[in-house]
Design a protein around this motif. Sequence first.
Motif, short mmCIF file in Angstrom:
data_model
loop_
_atom_site.label_atom_id
_atom_site.label_comp_id
_atom_site.label_asym_id
_atom_site.label_seq_id
_atom_site.Cartn_x
_atom_site.Cartn_y
_atom_site.Cartn_z
N PHE A 3 -0.65 -7.11 17.60
CA PHE A 3 -1.59 -8.17 17.19
C PHE A 3 -1.78 -9.19 18.31
O PHE A 3 -2.78 -9.89 18.34
CB PHE A 3 -1.09 -8.85 15.91
N TYR A 21 4.25 -7.98 10.04
CA TYR A 21 3.30 -7.07 10.69
C TYR A 21 3.36 -7.31 12.20
O TYR A 21 3.22 -8.45 12.64
CB TYR A 21 1.85 -7.36 10.28
N ILE A 23 2.11 -4.42 14.45
CA ILE A 23 1.10 -3.52 15.03
C ILE A 23 -0.07 -3.39 14.06
O ILE A 23 0.13 -3.08 12.88
CB ILE A 23 1.73 -2.14 15.30
N GLN A 28 -7.71 -2.02 11.44
CA GLN A 28 -7.59 -3.42 11.88
C GLN A 28 -7.92 -3.54 13.37
O GLN A 28 -8.64 -4.45 13.79
CB GLN A 28 -6.18 -3.94 11.58
N THR A 47 -8.28 2.45 0.47
CA THR A 47 -7.13 1.55 0.39
C THR A 47 -5.92 2.31 0.93
O THR A 47 -5.90 3.53 0.92
CB THR A 47 -6.81 1.12 -1.06
N GLY A 48 -4.96 1.58 1.43
CA GLY A 48 -3.79 2.23 2.01
C GLY A 48 -3.88 2.30 3.53
O GLY A 48 -2.91 2.60 4.20
N THR A 49 -5.06 2.00 4.07
CA THR A 49 -5.25 2.05 5.52
C THR A 49 -5.05 0.68 6.17
O THR A 49 -5.14 0.56 7.39
CB THR A 49 -6.68 2.53 5.85
N GLY A 50 -4.84 -0.34 5.35
CA GLY A 50 -4.74 -1.70 5.88
C GLY A 50 -6.11 -2.37 5.91
O GLY A 50 -6.35 -3.35 6.60
N LYS A 51 -7.01 -1.85 5.07
CA LYS A 51 -8.40 -2.33 5.03
C LYS A 51 -8.50 -3.80 4.66
O LYS A 51 -9.31 -4.53 5.24
CB LYS A 51 -9.13 -1.46 4.00
N THR A 52 -7.68 -4.24 3.71
CA THR A 52 -7.81 -5.63 3.24
C THR A 52 -7.56 -6.62 4.37
O THR A 52 -8.35 -7.54 4.58
CB THR A 52 -6.83 -5.89 2.07
N ASP A 317 -1.60 -1.44 -5.11
CA ASP A 317 -0.89 -1.58 -3.85
C ASP A 317 0.49 -2.13 -4.15
O ASP A 317 0.64 -3.27 -4.56
CB ASP A 317 -1.68 -2.53 -2.95
N ASP A 319 4.17 -2.64 -2.47
CA ASP A 319 4.97 -2.53 -1.25
C ASP A 319 6.22 -1.71 -1.52
O ASP A 319 6.84 -1.83 -2.57
CB ASP A 319 5.40 -3.93 -0.77
N ALA A 346 0.78 2.39 4.94
CA ALA A 346 0.82 1.65 6.20
C ALA A 346 2.07 1.96 7.02
O ALA A 346 2.81 1.09 7.42
CB ALA A 346 0.70 0.15 5.94
P1 AMP Z 1 -4.64 -1.89 2.06
O1 AMP Z 1 -5.25 -0.68 2.66
O2 AMP Z 1 -5.35 -3.12 2.44
O3 AMP Z 1 -4.48 -1.72 0.57
O4 AMP Z 1 -3.15 -2.05 2.68
C1 AMP Z 1 -2.11 -1.15 2.40
C2 AMP Z 1 -0.73 -1.75 2.64
O5 AMP Z 1 -0.46 -1.89 4.03
C3 AMP Z 1 -0.50 -3.15 2.06
O6 AMP Z 1 0.75 -3.10 1.39
C4 AMP Z 1 -0.40 -4.07 3.25
O7 AMP Z 1 0.48 -5.13 2.98
C5 AMP Z 1 0.14 -3.16 4.33
N1 AMP Z 1 -0.31 -3.50 5.70
C6 AMP Z 1 -1.58 -3.79 6.07
N2 AMP Z 1 -1.64 -3.99 7.41
C7 AMP Z 1 -0.40 -3.81 7.90
C8 AMP Z 1 0.17 -3.86 9.22
N3 AMP Z 1 -0.56 -4.13 10.28
N4 AMP Z 1 1.50 -3.63 9.33
C9 AMP Z 1 2.24 -3.34 8.24
N5 AMP Z 1 1.78 -3.25 6.98
C10 AMP Z 1 0.46 -3.49 6.79
#
Ligand code: AMP
Length: 421
Positions: A3, A21, A23, A28, A47-52, A317, A319, A346
Motif C-alpha cells: 500500500f 492490510y 498488500i 485494489q 465479493t471476496g476479491t477485496g472489491k469493497t 463476508d 473474517d 483475500a
Molecule cells: P470483499 O471482496 O470486499 O468482500 O473483501 C473480502 C475480504 O478481504 C474482507 O474480509 C476484507 O476485510 C479482506 N481484505 C480486503 N482487502 C484486503 C487486503 N488488502 N489485505 C487483507 N485482507 C483484505
Amino acid sequence: MSFENINLIEPIRKALKTEGYSIPTPIQKQSIPIILEGKDLLGSAQTGTGKTAAFAIPILQILYENRNAETLRHSVPQTDRKIKALIVTPTRELAIQIGESFAAYGRYSGLHHTVVFGGVSQLRQTNALKKGVDILIATPGRLLDLMNQGYIKLRDLEIFVLDEADRMLDMGFIHDVKKIIAALPQKRQSLFFSATMPPAIITLARTILYNPVKVVIAPVISTAELISQSLYFVDKPNKNALLLHILEDRSIVTALIFTRTKYGADKLTRFMTRNGIRAEAIHGNKSQGARQQALSNFKSRKIRALVASDIAARGLDIDDLSCVINYEIPNIPETYVHRIGRTGRAGATGIAISFCNAEEAAYLQGIQALLPEIIPVVEDHPFPMKEVAATPSPPGRKPSVTAYSGKYDPRLRRRLQTRRR
Ligand code: AMP
C-alpha cells in the motif's frame, strides 16, 4: 507491491495498518489509482476479491481531501455535511458489510457514513441522516423511499457506486436503479461493479458511466487453490452423524453450513443444538433482526455453526471463516463456487467439505465440470455410502455415483486435461 506504493493519505494508511492490510489485492492495485484520478470505472469482480476496499479507500481519500480544501476556502464548519458519495448495493447484508468497511478504513478520516436498508423501522436511519453524513450506503427500495420523503438529497453528490449490478438486475431492481440514476447530478464520478457482464449489464453500465476504465479480476473460482476442498460420499440418513464426526475436529473453529431448504436449515440447527454444538440458522424466513443477530453471534464466535440457505448467505463476508460445509450439494454448479468462496478469502486459507448422497451425484458432475480442479474424495470415514449403484446409469438417466468418482475417474481427468489445453 505494498500500500506504500499507492499515494494514500496518512489517516487511511493508519487505518489499513490497524486492519492488518499490507498488500493490496489485484483489484485494489488496479482500481485505487484510477479512482483517485477521478475516472469512471467498470469493474468486473466478485465479493471476496477485496472489491469493497478497492472503492471505499479512494472514496474516503477524495472526500477527505475535498473537505479539507473546502473548509480552508469557505470556512465551512466541519459539522455541515452533505451526501457526497452514494453506494447502492442489492442486499441488507452487503449494505451492512460495506458500512463496516467504511467504518474501518475511514476511522481516522473524520468522515461520517450511514447505512439505510428496508425491512426495519426507518427512524434510526432518518435520525442518522438528519445529523448529516458524507457517505451513504443503501439498498435501492429504502433509498428511493427516503428520497421521496425528503430525507435524502443527492444534489451535492460527487461519487456514485453501483455494486453487484448483476444481482441487482436478478433481484428485479432495474426500475429502482433507473429512478435513482435519474435523480443524480450529471456531473459526477461513477463506479460500476458486477460479477458477470451479460448484455443487459453492459447496456446499463453505458447509461451510467462516462468513458470508463475497465478492470477485470478473475472470479472467486481462481481462489479455489487457497481452499482445501474435500468430498464425502454418504447416505442421507448418515449425514447428521458425519457432521458431528467432522465437528469433533476442534481446529474447525467456525463452520458455515449450507442446506438446500429453509426447513432443512432449521431442522439441522435443532439437531446440532441438541448435540451440544452452538448453532443458529440464517434464512429468508427469519426477521432481519434475527438474521443480523445470528450473523453477529457467529462473527463474535458466540456460536460455532451458522446454518444457511443460499439466498441468505450470498455475499456474506466473515473474517477468518475456518470451514464451509455443503450439507447438501447445490443443484446449480455456480452456487458451489459462491458457497466455498465464503472461506479462503483475500489470501487466507480455508476448508470446504461437501456431503454427497446418491441422488446428489448428478449435481456433483455439473460442479466438477465447472471447476478447474477435481475435488478429492475422502474415502476413509466412519459412514461410507452403502447405497452405491452397482452399474453406471443407462443413457438418458441421471448418472449414478459410480459414474462419478471424483479424482478416481479417469474419464473426468481426461476431459479436464483437454479443457485446460
Ligand atoms: P470483499 O471482496 O470486499 O468482500 O473483501 C473480502 C475480504 O478481504 C474482507 O474480509 C476484507 O476485510 C479482506 N481484505 C480486503 N482487502 C484486503 C487486503 N488488502 N489485505 C487483507 N485482507 C483484505
